[in-house]
Design an enzyme around this catalytic site. Sequence first.
Site, PDB file in Angstrom:
ATOM      1  NE  ARG A 197      -3.905  -1.152  -0.318  1.00 59.56           N
ATOM      2  CZ  ARG A 197      -3.875  -1.943  -1.363  1.00 59.56           C
ATOM      3  NH1 ARG A 197      -2.874  -2.702  -1.606  1.00 59.56           N
ATOM      4  NH2 ARG A 197      -4.832  -1.966  -2.211  1.00 59.56           N
ATOM      5  CG  HIS A 254      -1.514  -0.310  -7.959  1.00 57.00           C
ATOM      6  ND1 HIS A 254      -2.247   0.430  -7.054  1.00 57.00           N
ATOM      7  CD2 HIS A 254      -1.589  -1.605  -7.529  1.00 57.00           C
ATOM      8  CE1 HIS A 254      -2.743  -0.377  -6.120  1.00 57.00           C
ATOM      9  NE2 HIS A 254      -2.348  -1.612  -6.398  1.00 57.00           N
ATOM     10  CD  GLU A 274      -1.809   3.704  -6.684  1.00 56.69           C
ATOM     11  OE1 GLU A 274      -2.741   3.108  -7.272  1.00 56.69           O
ATOM     12  OE2 GLU A 274      -0.935   3.100  -6.057  1.00 56.69           O
TER      13      GLU A 274
END
Length: 530
Positions: A231, A280, A260
């Site tokens: 995370r 990601h 993000e």
Amino acid sequence: MTMKILVSDDVSEKGVALLRQHFDVDVKTNMSVSELIACIGEYDALVTRSQTWVTKEIIGAATNLKVIGRAGVGVDNIDIPAATARGIMVLNAPEGNTLAATEHTIAIMMAMTRHVPQAHASIQEGKWDRKSFDGIQVQGRTLGIIGVGRIGSRVARRMQAMEMTTIGYDPYITEERGQQVGVELVDFDTLLAKSDYITIHTPLTDETRNMLNADAISKMKDGVRIVNCARGACVDTKALAEALKSGKVAGAAIDVYPDEPLTAENNPFLGIPNVVQTPHLGASTIEAQIGVAVDVAVGVIDALEGKPVMTAVNMAPIPKSVATVIQPYFRLAERMGTIGIALAGAPVCEIEVEYTGALSETETQALTTAFLKGLLNPILQDSVNFVNAPSIAKKRHLNVKESKSHQSRYFTTAITAKIITSKSEHQVVGTLFDEKEAKIVEIDHSRIDFKPEGYLLLVPHVNKPNMIGQMATILGSAGININGMQVGGSTDEETNIMAIAVGDDIPKDIMTKLRNIKGILDVKLINCES
């Protein structure tokens, strides 16, 4: 009316197809907050990935919503307290992308170690520069793993094959589990001080937010390398960027970020040569996307059908080892609750649930919740589910006691429930035959044997001839089919109890006729599946 599901992010078609076998499904991606708020009231379930932020405002508009499914591991884009307060189950797919995240962790770790992206960019520019990209070997170095769970333990095993020493910090696993995966468990500061590489694999919580901050970095070895595929907000990215510039941290491999999508404005690593960044991609494999979509679809289907969901994140987590033991008993426990409230006939003030045999050796809170769900659903207008049943019981001042005993009377493993009102006390005992067939084996100290299915008449009566015949005659004359009947003797030899399975609901006038039979003490009609 068929339930409706909204899929608000890009989810594998295999998961969507599975949902469509059971419910109406709409796929609407890239909606604005106002668009989602305007339509969410139509739906019984919402399926997301990471793009949709399910805020308190959206949950407030979701008047029919029963479940939110996140096709992935993290659920920090969902307001879980708001969902729980509304009795909305939140579930994820913790297993579906485990291997993908593991492999990506190792991929970017090794790419950072050997400067693969930088060397590739150089050669694409027409250069042949070998001197600038000297790496190191991981053999013999120490990998510190923060969070030795599904992903962390798999990373450990793979890097052990590359002859790394693996240590770990995880306050939620035992020393025995650490030994099983070859990870020496240490405290946080020891991990910081001893590790040549540090990789993080934890959820985002108050405890893990910014856990790798400037203070933590100052306690690390000079030349440490850091990997984050978990995370983004677990790492203070500005502090890490400064440490990369100073050389305190020799390299970093980063796949996740506090905000993000990453842009030129919010990327603190721009222009820093000793960092590898990916957008990601931890779960971005074909297999993982299918896996999480199918897993979350199965969870949503189970939730909407009123079944327990092992991956619900806003109810007590159920480890696999526990689920293996208790899962066959969920249906029995819930239907025992439905029978219990029918027997009570008055407001219930206390519940006592006792577990014997194999159930006495494991965690049973979820089974007690199933019992409460069955007990409360028939008497409340609002839906009662595995998320809100305990809180509803508490609001109704229902005292719930759970106990375990190694001593059993008739059956090795059983559930015994006492339902206590201000006027009476009733008892229901249930077990499984052949470890799969749910049976009620005792009611109010009367031995009996019936499946808790469909409509059931419970009829305590005086122990004398023609009681069964009179009941059967009235039911037959009314065209009501008897699917099965059991008569159980009680400790009082003057009374018995009939359990009669019938094919459908029974009209009030027929119920009155049954109650008027001389010698019939009571007649209760229970819909075991209500």
